[in-house]
Each structure stands twice: as structure tokens, then as C-alpha cells.
Design a protein around this motif. Structure first.
Motif, PDB file in Angstrom:
ATOM      1  N   PHE A   1     -38.141  13.654  34.943  1.00 13.07           N
ATOM      2  CA  PHE A   1     -39.590  13.486  34.843  1.00 13.07           C
ATOM      3  C   PHE A   1     -39.989  13.436  33.375  1.00 13.07           C
ATOM      4  O   PHE A   1     -39.582  14.274  32.576  1.00 13.07           O
ATOM      5  N   GLU A   2     -40.795  12.433  33.017  1.00 15.95           N
ATOM      6  CA  GLU A   2     -41.218  12.263  31.633  1.00 15.95           C
ATOM      7  C   GLU A   2     -42.727  12.479  31.521  1.00 15.95           C
ATOM      8  O   GLU A   2     -43.515  11.623  31.916  1.00 15.95           O
ATOM      9  N   GLN A   3     -43.104  13.630  30.975  1.00 23.32           N
ATOM     10  CA  GLN A   3     -44.523  13.967  30.826  1.00 23.32           C
ATOM     11  C   GLN A   3     -45.262  12.943  29.972  1.00 23.32           C
ATOM     12  O   GLN A   3     -46.440  12.651  30.208  1.00 23.32           O
ATOM     13  N   LYS A   4     -44.552  12.381  28.999  1.00 23.71           N
ATOM     14  CA  LYS A   4     -45.202  11.444  28.077  1.00 23.71           C
ATOM     15  C   LYS A   4     -45.635  10.151  28.755  1.00 23.71           C
ATOM     16  O   LYS A   4     -46.432   9.395  28.201  1.00 23.71           O
ATOM     17  N   LYS A   5     -45.134   9.899  29.981  1.00 28.79           N
ATOM     18  CA  LYS A   5     -45.496   8.679  30.698  1.00 28.79           C
ATOM     19  C   LYS A   5     -46.610   8.899  31.721  1.00 28.79           C
ATOM     20  O   LYS A   5     -46.995   7.974  32.436  1.00 28.79           O
TER      21      LYS A   5
ATOM     22  N   ASN B   1     -51.304  13.858  31.606  1.00 27.05           N
ATOM     23  CA  ASN B   1     -50.603  14.962  30.964  1.00 27.05           C
ATOM     24  C   ASN B   1     -51.041  15.174  29.518  1.00 27.05           C
ATOM     25  O   ASN B   1     -51.305  14.211  28.791  1.00 27.05           O
ATOM     26  N   THR B   2     -51.074  16.415  29.089  1.00 24.67           N
ATOM     27  CA  THR B   2     -51.423  16.723  27.699  1.00 24.67           C
ATOM     28  C   THR B   2     -50.374  16.195  26.739  1.00 24.67           C
ATOM     29  O   THR B   2     -50.655  15.965  25.560  1.00 24.67           O
ATOM     30  N   ALA B   3     -49.141  16.014  27.230  1.00 26.85           N
ATOM     31  CA  ALA B   3     -48.048  15.533  26.377  1.00 26.85           C
ATOM     32  C   ALA B   3     -47.930  14.005  26.392  1.00 26.85           C
ATOM     33  O   ALA B   3     -46.945  13.456  25.891  1.00 26.85           O
ATOM     34  N   TYR B   4     -48.943  13.329  26.959  1.00 25.53           N
ATOM     35  CA  TYR B   4     -48.891  11.867  27.055  1.00 25.53           C
ATOM     36  C   TYR B   4     -48.745  11.208  25.684  1.00 25.53           C
ATOM     37  O   TYR B   4     -49.383  11.616  24.716  1.00 25.53           O
TER      38      TYR B   4
ATOM     39  N   SER C   1     -47.162   0.339  35.443  1.00 20.64           N
ATOM     40  CA  SER C   1     -45.719   0.401  35.685  1.00 20.64           C
ATOM     41  C   SER C   1     -45.216   1.841  35.634  1.00 20.64           C
ATOM     42  O   SER C   1     -44.151   2.156  36.163  1.00 20.64           O
ATOM     43  N   ASN C   2     -45.983   2.743  35.005  1.00 22.46           N
ATOM     44  CA  ASN C   2     -45.614   4.160  34.922  1.00 22.46           C
ATOM     45  C   ASN C   2     -46.363   5.018  35.937  1.00 22.46           C
ATOM     46  O   ASN C   2     -46.438   6.241  35.784  1.00 22.46           O
ATOM     47  N   LEU C   3     -46.898   4.390  36.968  1.00 24.02           N
ATOM     48  CA  LEU C   3     -47.700   5.117  37.953  1.00 24.02           C
ATOM     49  C   LEU C   3     -46.929   6.270  38.584  1.00 24.02           C
ATOM     50  O   LEU C   3     -47.489   7.333  38.851  1.00 24.02           O
ATOM     51  N   LEU C   4     -45.647   6.085  38.858  1.00 17.24           N
ATOM     52  CA  LEU C   4     -44.859   7.119  39.532  1.00 17.24           C
ATOM     53  C   LEU C   4     -44.950   8.455  38.793  1.00 17.24           C
ATOM     54  O   LEU C   4     -45.131   9.515  39.411  1.00 17.24           O
ATOM     55  N   TYR C   5     -44.816   8.415  37.475  1.00 23.28           N
ATOM     56  CA  TYR C   5     -44.869   9.659  36.692  1.00 23.28           C
ATOM     57  C   TYR C   5     -46.249  10.297  36.778  1.00 23.28           C
ATOM     58  O   TYR C   5     -46.382  11.528  36.913  1.00 23.28           O
ATOM     59  N   SER C   6     -47.283   9.489  36.717  1.00 24.32           N
ATOM     60  CA  SER C   6     -48.645  10.008  36.779  1.00 24.32           C
ATOM     61  C   SER C   6     -48.944  10.603  38.144  1.00 24.32           C
ATOM     62  O   SER C   6     -49.575  11.665  38.249  1.00 24.32           O
TER      63      SER C   6
END
Length: 555
Positions: free
Chosen positions: A519-523, A527-530, A502-507
Motif C-alpha cells: 500500500f502506497e500512502q503517497k498515491k 492521505n496526509t502523506a500524498y 489510475s490510482n483510485l485503488l489506493y485512495s
């Protein structure tokens, strides 16, 4: 005699919903609510009899025929699958064609269903023959009609007039409760389907006018190609790439060292449309409608300067704007490869190869984003691969499975084997590119094909989730030029992260080096901030059904 006649009438009307609801209640498929709501809704059919008593036999015959025919959907579904006839099932039915329906019947049909349905029908005829005209004094008829209406609309009346919840909420709740009974199980479901279809068509019109994302930047402006391959009904645990005992993904296993193979990714829903509404947009379990009025991945890639393509082997019945083809219509270019009304065995996924190679060859286009939508392991599984991939047909499975069940188990593995050939071929085409090129492959959802031996089920049902319905492959490939642009080796340490598609867009935006407000790096799984996010499965429109796999895993 008068009371007995009224009772026969009520039993006749109630019968067509009560049988199904009683089965659901008896086998712990659903609670008592459906049976209770069907009871009250049955009083509705007294009204035309009170208004037109001289046409009693004709009216009861027409009503009976309507109730009988519309009850067969829910009753038949229960008989074949042993589960409740849910809203999601209705969406699948309305999006299917006659060929798919015949495939479904061939898959699940058992001989005992014929005598069971004949008995069900004969009992309704027996009750109908018992009916005689309702004799009620004229002075009492208005009171009886009002009483029947109050019983039928008790949910709306209580919420609107007593609890002051507002018309829309009371009306929606009333419709929801009415779905427990025939014919409202289909009528209300179709109404909701057409409403969503209208919303999707409106989305197409409004999409072009959506404001662009603000503070938008893109890291990679040199010529490059990004490919997103969307699979279908593929359970990663039936792929030897992920450790399955049968050699169902030999090609991908051979190139494993060149791939990022993520092994802890889950789909949020077991249905294609609902998955894409989240995976390709900002929508999630908290905001399920955001796909309607916010930019999606196609918009974002266009804003980043990519020429966009959508190549699909999904059955589309020409280019009509169904929910399945809405996102494809947002691309600059579409290639529809399965436009027949029949979704038959002739349209194997290898048909995507030539148009895919053609798009890759357009080197004059600086940046390309290509979506390839496969048929994958869509039921019926034996229609998804040519005879040369029929390798597992004679292999034994579990002893608890009968011959037919073992056959479908083997058919599914053959479909996975063929899918391995298709996906690996697409990857090899990307590998040949001189420009920086990458490919991300994931499946929309999984499929239960007798994986859970405690249930012995096949298919997908959100009301009775199993691990196989939600475990999906998630694989990334980058050619040499693309790896030079990314910290590819560093990403290998991320492949065990728990993640929802469901978080594919961010990735995907992260993979493309795209940033914007919101943009949410944690999603992003890359990302290193995942940060591990809730991995919800279930219908986001029904919050009580949501299940966080972190807290309550499947299997």
C-alpha cells in the motif's frame, strides 16, 4: 505494355490503403510510415496471381472486394472524425452492437460522404477493368514470389534474421506495421482483441486462486456500507457543480456543502475498459498488465470482509464475459439491468434505484461494498435521458457550430442534467442509512462535445486528446455515522490536489481504512502523506505516446 500492366496491378492493390494513408499524411494526422508500409504490403497480392494466372480476373475481383470492404472502416472513420483509425477504435467497434453502430453513424454522418465513397469505389472499379493477366516466364516466377514475400515481411526479416531480436518481438512488430494496410487493419486488430478477451476470461478463472495480500489490516470492522459509483463519458467542466454556466447539476450543487468535490482529477485513458483496468487494479502506465495477475479492488474488499455487489446499467448482451463485465463477475452478486442486444433509450440510469435500495436494506449483512455502473452521458446523448430532462434544446451555443452540432451540444448537457438527478438520488439513499455509509462517484472518462472550439470535434480519440476527454468528476459523500469515523472536515483541504484516477485503488483502500504490504500512502488523494504523482494520459503499451499533464497540460 507489360510494365504498364504490372503498374496497374500495383496501383489497384495499393489504392485501398494509399487513399486513407495519404489523407492522414496530408492533414498531419500521422506520419509517412503508414503510407510506406502500405506500399510494401501491396506486393503480397501479386503472389496468388503468379501462382494461378488462369484465374486472374476472379482473383483480382475477390482481392479487390476484400480490400475495398475492409478499407471502408479506416477511410470512413477518417471522413467522419478526421483522425487515424487506431487500435483503441477497433476495440470499441468489437465491443459495440448494431444499435450502437447505427447511433454512431447517425451522429457523425454527413451527406457529402455518399458521393465521396461512390467516387472512391468507382475509381477502384476503373483500375480493376484495366487489369490484364500477368505474363511472366515460369523460370522467373519463384524469384518474383520470393521477392514479394521479402518486401512484405521486411520488418520481421530485418529484426529476426539481422538484428537477432527474437521471434516474438519481430512477429509483433511485423503485425503492428501490417495494420497500416487493408485488410490487416481489421484482421490484426481483431486478433489482438480476441487475445485480450481470452486474457480477461483467464483472469476470471485465475482470480479466485490469487494469493491474498499480506499483513492485511482493516480499521473499520463495525457495520458499514461503501458505495462506488462509476459514471460514463462525463466531463466535469459541463457540470454547474464545477462552475459551468448552465445549471446542469442543480441537485449536487444544493448538497455541495455535504460533499467533497475534487476539481483536479483526470482519467488516464478516454476508454472505459482501459480506465477500469487501471482504476480498479494495481496496473498503471509502467505496469499495464498487472490487472491480469494481481488482486484488484474487488478482491481487496472481499478480503476486508465485505459482501460485494455489482449493479450495472451498461449494455452487457446478457451475462457473457466481455471485457466490460469481467470485474462485475468477480463480485459476490451481480444485477444486470440492460441485457438487451439493443442499447436503447428505454434503459435510463434510474433503473438502478430499486436494486440499489434493495441491497442497502440488507442490514443483516455487516459490511457491504456496492459498485453501481451507470450509462451516464454515453453517446448518443439524446438517448440517455427522458423527455422531462430535455431542458437545453433551444438554447444557443457557439455561432461556429452548425444546427446539428448545436443540437448534440445541448443533448449532452441534458444528459449531464439527468446524470445529476441519478447521482444525487443515490447519495440521498446513502444519506438515509443509519449505519456508517459512504459513496464515491467518479466518471471513467470525459467526452469532447464541441468544448474545444479550435477543433470542433465530438467524441473521444486518444490520438488527438483534448481536455474534455480526460477531466472527470470525483465526489465523496459520507453520512453522519461515516463522518464520525473519519476526519471528514480535514479532507476538504485536499480537494484541489492534482490526481489521476489510475490510482483510485489506493485512495479507496485508504477511505476504507485498509492496509497491506504494497500500500502506497503517497498515491492516495485522501492521505496526509500524498505526493503529486505523474498524471499520464495515453496508451501505456506505447510508451512514446504517454503524456504527463504536469509537464504538458491540455487546453
Amino acid at each position: 505494355m507489360h510494365i504498364r500492366n504490372l503498374l496497374y496491378h500495383f496501383l489497384f492493390f495499393f489504392y485501398f490503403s494509399a487513399v486513407y494513408q495519404a489523407l492522414c499524411f496530408t492533414f498531419n494526422v500521422s506520419g509517412f510510415v503508414g503510407l510506406r508500409e502500405s506500399f510494401f504490403l501491396s506486393f503480397l497480392w501479386f503472389i496468388p496471381l503468379l501462382l494461378l494466372p488462369s484465374y486472374h480476373k476472379i482473383i483480382t475481383g475477390v482481392i479487390g472486394l476484400l480490400l475495398w470492404s475492409t478499407s471502408l472502416a479506416s477511410l470512413g472513420y477518417f471522413m467522419m472524425y478526421g483522425q487515424e483509425f487506431s487500435q483503441s477504435v477497433l476495440f470499441i467497434i468489437f465491443e459495440s452492437n448494431m444499435k450502437e453502430s447505427s447511433e454512431f453513424l447517425h451522429t457523425y454522418f454527413a451527406w457529402w460522404m455518399v458521393p465521396a465513397l461512390l467516387f472512391y469505389t468507382s475509381m477502384s472499379l476503373f483500375l480493376w477493368k484495366k487489369l490484364e493477366p500477368i505474363k511472366l516466364k515460369m523460370a522467373y516466377k519463384p524469384f518474383a514470389i520470393v521477392f514479394a514475400l521479402l518486401l512484405v515481411t521486411k520488418t520481421f526479416t530485418s529484426l529476426y534474421f539481422i538484428d537477432n531480436k527474437g521471434f516474438e518481438k519481430a512477429y509483433d512488430k511485423q503485425l503492428s506495421r501490417m495494420q497500416a494496410a487493408a485488410p490487416w487493419n481489421l484482421i490484426v486488430g481483431y486478433q489482438k482483441y480476441t487475445l485480450q478477451l481470452q486474457q480477461m476470461q483467464s483472469l476470471l478463472k485465475n482470480n479466485q486462486n490469487l494469493p491474498k495480500l499480506t499483513h492485511f489490516t482493516t480499521q473499520y470492522n463495525q457495520p458499514n456500507t461503501m458505495v462506488l459509483v462509476i459514471g460514463e463519458s462525463t466531463n466535469r467542466n459541463r457540470m454547474s457543480l464545477y462552475g459551468y454556466k448552465r445549471e446542469t447539476s442543480p441537485h449536487l450543487k444544493k448538497m455541495k456543502d455535504e460533499l467533497l468535490v475534487f476539481d483536479n482529477v483526470f482519467s488516464p485513458r478516454p476508454y472505459t475498459i482501459e480506465v477500469l483496468q487501471q482504476a480498479l487494479t494495481f496496473a498503471d502506465e509502467k505496469n499495464p498488465d498487472w490487472y491480469l495477475d494481481k488482486p484488484n479492488l474487488m478482491n481487496i474488499m472481499k478480503q476486508a470482509g465485505y459482501e460485494t455487489y455489482w449493479i450495472t446499467n451498461q449494455q452487457t448482451q446478457t451475462k457473457r464475459n466481455t471485457m466490460l463485465t469481467t470485474f462485475s463477475q468477480m463480485a459476490d452478486h451481480q444485477v444486470y439491468l440492460n441485457n438487451n442486444r439493443r442499447q436503447n433509450s428505454s434503459s435510463y440510469d434510474e433503473v438502478v434505484f430499486e436494486p440499489f435500495k434493495e441491497v442497502l436494506s440488507h442490514n443483516e449483512i455487516k459490511k457491504k461494498f456496492i459498485v453501481v455502473h451507470l450509462l451516464g452521458a454515453h453517446s448518443r446523448y439524446d438517448y440517455r435521458y427522458p423527455e422531462t430532462f430535455s431542458q437545453f434544446n433551444n438554447e444557443p451555443v457557439q455561432r461556429v457550430l452548425d444546427a446539428k452540432q448545436q443540437a448534440y451540444y445541448n443533448y449532452y448537457d441534458n444528459a449531464i442534467l439527468y446524470n445529476d438527478y441519478v447521482v444525487s438520488t443515490l447519495i440521498n439513499e446513502v444519506k438515509k442509512q443509519k449505519r456508517a455509509s459512504s459513496l464515491l462517484y467518479f466518471s471513467d472518462h470525459g467526452e469532447e462535445v464541441y468544448d474545444d472550439m479550435s477543433k470542433i470535434k465530438m467524441g473521444r480519440n486518444e490520438a488527438d486528446p483534448t481536455l474534455a476527454m480526460y477531466t472527470v468528476p470525483f465526489i465523496v459523500y459520507g453520512n453522519a455515522s461515516w463522518k464520525a469515523m473519519h476526519s471528514y472536515e480535514h479532507m476538504n483541504i485536499y480537494t484541489h490536489r492534482l490526481y489521476s484516477s489510475s490510482n483510485l485503488l489506493y485512495s479507496y483502500c485508504d477511505l476504507a481504512g485498509i492496509r497491506f504490504d504494497g500500500f502506497e500512502q503517497k498515491k492516495s488523494i485522501f492521505n496526509t502523506a500524498y505526493e503529486t504523482q505523474p498524471v499520464f494520459i495515453g496508451d501505456p503499451m506505447k510508451k512514446a505516446t504517454l503524456r504527463d499533464l504536469r509537464e504538458k497540460p491540455l487546453g
